[in-house]
Design a protein around this motif. Sequence first.
Motif, PDB file in Angstrom:
ATOM      1  N   THR A  93       0.859  -1.127  -0.028  1.00 45.58           N
ATOM      2  CA  THR A  93       0.047   0.095   0.020  1.00 45.58           C
ATOM      3  C   THR A  93       0.920   1.090   0.048  1.00 45.58           C
ATOM      4  OG1 THR A  93      -0.263   0.207   2.198  1.00 45.58           O
ATOM      5  CG2 THR A  93      -1.716  -1.322   1.213  1.00 45.58           C
ATOM      6  N   LYS A 117      -8.962  -6.179  -1.013  1.00 43.62           N
ATOM      7  CA  LYS A 117      -9.985  -5.489  -0.399  1.00 43.62           C
ATOM      8  C   LYS A 117      -9.198  -4.687   0.799  1.00 43.62           C
ATOM      9  CE  LYS A 117     -14.328  -5.513   1.660  1.00 43.62           C
ATOM     10  NZ  LYS A 117     -15.472  -6.314   2.098  1.00 43.62           N
ATOM     11  N   ASP A 120      -6.785  -2.001  -0.700  1.00 45.73           N
ATOM     12  CA  ASP A 120      -7.418  -0.830  -1.443  1.00 45.73           C
ATOM     13  C   ASP A 120      -8.067  -0.096  -0.379  1.00 45.73           C
ATOM     14  OD1 ASP A 120      -6.774  -2.130  -3.944  1.00 45.73           O
ATOM     15  OD2 ASP A 120      -8.916  -2.948  -4.257  1.00 45.73           O
ATOM     16  N   TYR A 121      -8.488  -0.686   0.755  1.00 45.47           N
ATOM     17  CA  TYR A 121      -9.160   0.391   1.801  1.00 45.47           C
ATOM     18  C   TYR A 121      -8.047   1.100   2.516  1.00 45.47           C
ATOM     19  CZ  TYR A 121     -10.584   1.941   6.265  1.00 45.47           C
ATOM     20  OH  TYR A 121     -10.616   2.743   7.240  1.00 45.47           O
ATOM     21  N   LYS A 123      -5.013   1.991   0.992  1.00 47.34           N
ATOM     22  CA  LYS A 123      -4.586   2.991   0.007  1.00 47.34           C
ATOM     23  C   LYS A 123      -5.495   4.168   0.053  1.00 47.34           C
ATOM     24  CE  LYS A 123      -2.733  -0.318  -2.940  1.00 47.34           C
ATOM     25  NZ  LYS A 123      -2.782  -1.061  -4.274  1.00 47.34           N
ATOM     26  N   SER A 124      -6.971   3.927   0.258  1.00 51.56           N
ATOM     27  CA  SER A 124      -7.769   4.876   0.074  1.00 51.56           C
ATOM     28  C   SER A 124      -7.827   5.943   1.299  1.00 51.56           C
ATOM     29  CB  SER A 124      -9.180   4.224  -0.107  1.00 51.56           C
ATOM     30  OG  SER A 124      -9.665   3.941   1.177  1.00 51.56           O
TER      31      SER A 124
END
Length: 127
Positions: A93, A117, A120-121, A123-124
């Motif tokens: 990440t 998943k 991605d979270y 990173k967000s």
Amino acid sequence: MSWQAYVDDQLLATGKVTKAAILGKQGGIWASSAGYNLSGKEQDVIVKTAFTAPDEVRGNGLILSGFKFMVVRADTDEVIGRKGERGVFVIPTKQAILVAEYDAPIQAGDANVVVAKLADYLKSVGY
């Protein structure tokens, strides 16, 4: 949420990951599952080599907690390893690296969805 909670609640609790760790890109283990001990050398390969020298990782394999995986994919987005009934996904990440192993009868695709998943979270939210 603590880093340990991410390992316990977002990875292990799914039943699709059997062992996991979160490493900082600057080094060090932020959290890991019980008994999952990555040596300093193993951490260095993940942090310093896995995503910058993928050919080296593909050629040498990846050793995690003393177990050597054959690397079937290595690029800047993900490292995938397999050996027998075990597999591993290593996903970076922005500030961390997720390491997640699975064992049969868990399917690789199911484990990958869970790890991707969470990556991605993180990173967000800037991690």
